[in-house]
Design a protein around this motif. Structure first.
Motif, PDB file in Angstrom:
ATOM      1  N   ASN A 321       0.842  -1.197   0.000  1.00 44.05           N
ATOM      2  CA  ASN A 321       0.000   0.000   0.000  1.00 44.05           C
ATOM      3  C   ASN A 321       0.873   1.242   0.000  1.00 44.05           C
ATOM      4  O   ASN A 321       1.600   1.499   0.974  1.00 44.05           O
ATOM      5  N   PRO A 323       0.822   5.172   0.059  1.00 40.09           N
ATOM      6  CA  PRO A 323      -0.125   6.248   0.367  1.00 40.09           C
ATOM      7  C   PRO A 323      -0.038   7.405  -0.620  1.00 40.09           C
ATOM      8  O   PRO A 323       1.020   7.690  -1.178  1.00 40.09           O
ATOM      9  N   HIS A 346      -9.020   4.040   0.169  1.00 37.37           N
ATOM     10  CA  HIS A 346      -7.864   3.875   1.047  1.00 37.37           C
ATOM     11  C   HIS A 346      -6.856   5.016   0.901  1.00 37.37           C
ATOM     12  O   HIS A 346      -5.857   5.026   1.630  1.00 37.37           O
ATOM     13  N   HIS A 347      -7.093   5.929  -0.039  1.00 36.11           N
ATOM     14  CA  HIS A 347      -6.150   7.019  -0.339  1.00 36.11           C
ATOM     15  C   HIS A 347      -4.752   6.442  -0.579  1.00 36.11           C
ATOM     16  O   HIS A 347      -3.754   6.929  -0.053  1.00 36.11           O
ATOM     17  N   ALA A 348      -4.697   5.385  -1.382  1.00 36.04           N
ATOM     18  CA  ALA A 348      -3.428   4.702  -1.604  1.00 36.04           C
ATOM     19  C   ALA A 348      -3.445   3.978  -2.942  1.00 36.04           C
ATOM     20  O   ALA A 348      -4.508   3.611  -3.473  1.00 36.04           O
ATOM     21  N   TRP A 382       0.311  17.171   3.478  1.00 32.56           N
ATOM     22  CA  TRP A 382       0.387  15.715   3.417  1.00 32.56           C
ATOM     23  C   TRP A 382       1.450  15.223   4.387  1.00 32.56           C
ATOM     24  O   TRP A 382       2.616  15.612   4.319  1.00 32.56           O
TER      25      TRP A 382
END
Length: 434
Positions: A321, A323, A346-348, A382
């Motif tokens: 994963n 990000p 999942h913003h990934a 971020w």
């Protein structure tokens, strides 16, 4: 010890109770727990609450509060262990333990409480032994018509030392399966420095052995190898921490010479659990992770993943994963193996590799398009969460643990058992910063 056990529903109403001492007022205890623990939300904050001179120790399961009370300075760990064993017993008899099933099995639950607790002290908590004389229909009346030998056999099971195994077990083929399962936890910095690593492992045994066999089990444990200098050269040493065993293991023998000897239960069980920190070899490593900000609406993410284990092995079900910022609009992804796509929930970017050969190295590259914002650049808000891994590597023990021997001896039957050993390493909390 335990003064009473109460089963309460989510509203705090008593649906079943059992008092083991004379100085117990069930109605008063139930009312106190309902008004001063459930109503004030204390039940969500702490499993142990003392009201006046009474301690309430409770577990929440399904729609039930299972409460043990005591007026003495009781061992809380022992009480919670007993409550967990009690839940396993009920599940073995009527499956799901909830308000409806407890009400329907009221008589059965009372009979079981009579057998597993004596004057507030836990007694027999083995489901297989209890099922010999307590059935779903109630007491097994056939026992009353059998001879004294059958009844004495059950008495020995209840009061004897080996209450986890029946007598007279027979198999055509005697086999033992041993699985060493390890969860690898890792935190790696952007420069590749290992900040934290450890392994939480367990040894799962599945035994299909006749009679009452005596088993001996040896690892490349540092303490054991110090006793056997000749074997120290063959295997690397490991230092086991936080070791816990199944009740069948003779702890005195282990403390004396680090030998694990036991008479195993029939079927599958967890023989031991352990933790190792020093000798952990991470199966996967992230190389040269870089995140470049190209203006206010573009990011580039680039890194390589290398398998650090032998080329004879391979990782399966590898999921990486990567990000991305929440304002991600689209991604252009380039990977040298497997499949990768952006998952907005999942913003990934999720990179899946079915088979990852040992010693191989694969590259990941992505160009991320962001929704334009008036508050600043892409990287301003971020936090750059770490890359996380999920994987399984069969026949690999990341901690270096090695099963040196497994001996099975049954003096009466004298058979040769077939022994199988399997290793598997899985991802626990496995993260690499970017």
């Amino acid at each position: 010890m335990i003064g009473a056990i109460l089963f309460l529903n989510s509203r705090g109403d008593i649906i079943l109770s059992r008092a083991f001492k004379d100085n117990v007022n069930i109605r008063a205890f139930g009312e106190a727990f309902r008004t001063q623990v459930i109503a004030t939300k204390l039940a969500d904050r702490s499993p142990v609450n003392t009201l006046g001179s009474v301690s309430f120790l409770h577990m929440r399961h399904e729609n039930l509060y299972i409460v043990a009370t005591s007026r003495s300075n009781v061992n809380a760990a022992l009480v919670f262990t007993f409550l967990s064993c009690m839940l396993k017993i009920f599940k073995g008899y009527f499956g799901t333990v909830n308000e409806e099933n407890v009400k329907e099995s009221f008589v059965l639950v009372q009979e079981l409480l009579d057998e597993i607790v004596d004057f507030g002290y836990p007694q027999n908590t083995e489901v297989d032994v209890l099922k010999m004389y307590i059935t779903v229909q109630g007491l097994n009346m056939d026992l009353l018509t059998r001879g004294k030998e059958s009844q004495s056999e059950i008495s020995m099971k209840v009061t004897g030392k080996i209450n986890w195994r029946k007598d007279g077990i027979k198999y055509r083929k005697n086999e033992v399966f041993l699985d060493v399962v390890e969860d690898v936890n890792l935190l790696m910095s952007q420069q590749g420095t290992i900040l934290h690593r450890d392994v939480s492992g367990k040894v799962v045994m599945k035994s299909f052995l006749s009679g009452t066999p005596e088993c001996k089990f040896g690892l490349n444990d540092k303490g054991m190898l110090e006793k056997e200098r000749s074997s120290a050269k063959k295997h690397s040493e490991i230092d086991l921490e936080d070791v816990t065993f199944h009740q069948c293991v003779r702890l005195g023998k282990f403390d004396a010479d680090r030998t694990i000897s036991f008479i195993p239960p029939d079927g599958e069980f967890v023989l031991m659990k352990y933790r190792i920190q020093d000798t952990v070899n991470p199966p996967f490593r992230v190389l040269s992770p870089t995140v470049r900000e190209l203006g206010k609406t573009r990011l580039e993410i680039d890194f390589k993943v290398k398998a650090e284990f032998s080329s004879r092995l391979f990782g399966t079900s590898v999921v990486i994963n990567v990000p991305c910022p929440k304002q991600t609009a689209s991604c252009k992804i380039n990977v040298t193996t497997g499949r990768a796509r952006y998952e907005a929930e999942h913003h990934a970017i999720v990179w899946r590799v079915r088979r990852f050969p040992g010693g191989s190295e694969f590259r990941f590259g992505a160009e991320v398009e962001l929704i334009s914002s008036t508050s600043g650049g892409a990287a301003t808000h971020w936090s750059r969460p770490p890359i996380s891994f999920q994987f399984q590597v069969p026949m690999l023990a990341a901690s270096g643990l090695h099963v040196r021997f497994l001996k099975v001896h049954e003096p009466k039957l004298s058979y040769q058992a077939v022994k199988w050993v399997r290793y598997i390493s899985k991802a626990g909390q496995y993260e690499c910063r970017i």
